[in-house]
Write an enzyme that holds these catalytic residues in place. Structure first.
Site, short mmCIF file in Angstrom:
data_model
loop_
_atom_site.label_atom_id
_atom_site.label_comp_id
_atom_site.label_asym_id
_atom_site.label_seq_id
_atom_site.Cartn_x
_atom_site.Cartn_y
_atom_site.Cartn_z
N SER A 67 0.80 -1.23 0.00
CA SER A 67 0.00 0.00 0.00
C SER A 67 0.83 1.28 0.00
O SER A 67 0.31 2.34 -0.30
CB SER A 67 -0.97 0.02 1.18
OG SER A 67 -0.28 0.22 2.40
N LYS A 104 0.73 4.40 6.90
CA LYS A 104 0.10 5.24 5.88
C LYS A 104 0.57 6.68 6.05
O LYS A 104 1.10 7.06 7.08
CB LYS A 104 -1.44 5.23 6.01
CG LYS A 104 -2.09 3.87 5.88
CD LYS A 104 -2.12 3.39 4.44
CE LYS A 104 -2.86 2.08 4.29
NZ LYS A 104 -2.09 0.90 4.67
#
Length: 146
Positions: A67, A104
């Site tokens: 990701s 993230k």
């Protein structure tokens, strides 16, 4: 060593070892034309000293997944995470979200927090009051295997 394991990350507490340092060439290594070898002045470099600012609040974690590939964080890269740093907009953070660790980019605006992946195949996550959410630490460095 402290080991915390989640589906997304495995966290390790660094354990300093005295008198361990690798050779460091302060002249730089050319990525273009070869540099003359006789100019290298070998010094010693401790990665702990170079990468860890706050020993008591720094952890390492292996990345699991794709990701964050757009930010240069690839599967099995080793992250250096400092828990003492202030989480601010645009920082890459390790977060604890609904029982799992994730890494993230933080997007903070007014009263909203979003976790943005750096891969268009993954959704942006909006944090709400319904989430069990904690910003666990800020990524300061990435160690890669080649």
């Amino acid at each position: 060593m402290i080991t915390l394991k989640s589906e997304g990350l495995t966290l390790f507490k660094p354990q300093a070892v005295d008198n361990v340092a690798g050779h460091y060439f302060d002249t730089g290594i050319s990525a273009g034309f070869p540099a003359p070898a006789e100019d290298f002045k070998g010094q010693r470099l401790s990665l702990d000293e170079a990468l860890v600012k706050n020993k008591d609040t720094t952890f390492y974690a292996k990345v699991s997944g794709q990701s964050m590939i757009g930010a240069g964080l690839d599967d099995n890269d080793l992250l250096v995470i400092d828990r003492s740093l202030e989480p601010t907009n645009n920082k890459i953070a390790v977060c604890f979200l609904d029982g799992e660790f994730t890494v993230k980019r933080l997007r903070v605006s007014q009263d909203e927090v979003w976790l943005q992946p750096e891969n268009p195949n993954y959704p942006i996550i909006r944090i709400t009051e319904d989430n069990n959410f904690l910003i666990w630490g800020i990524v300061t460095n990435v160690i890669k295997k080649v």
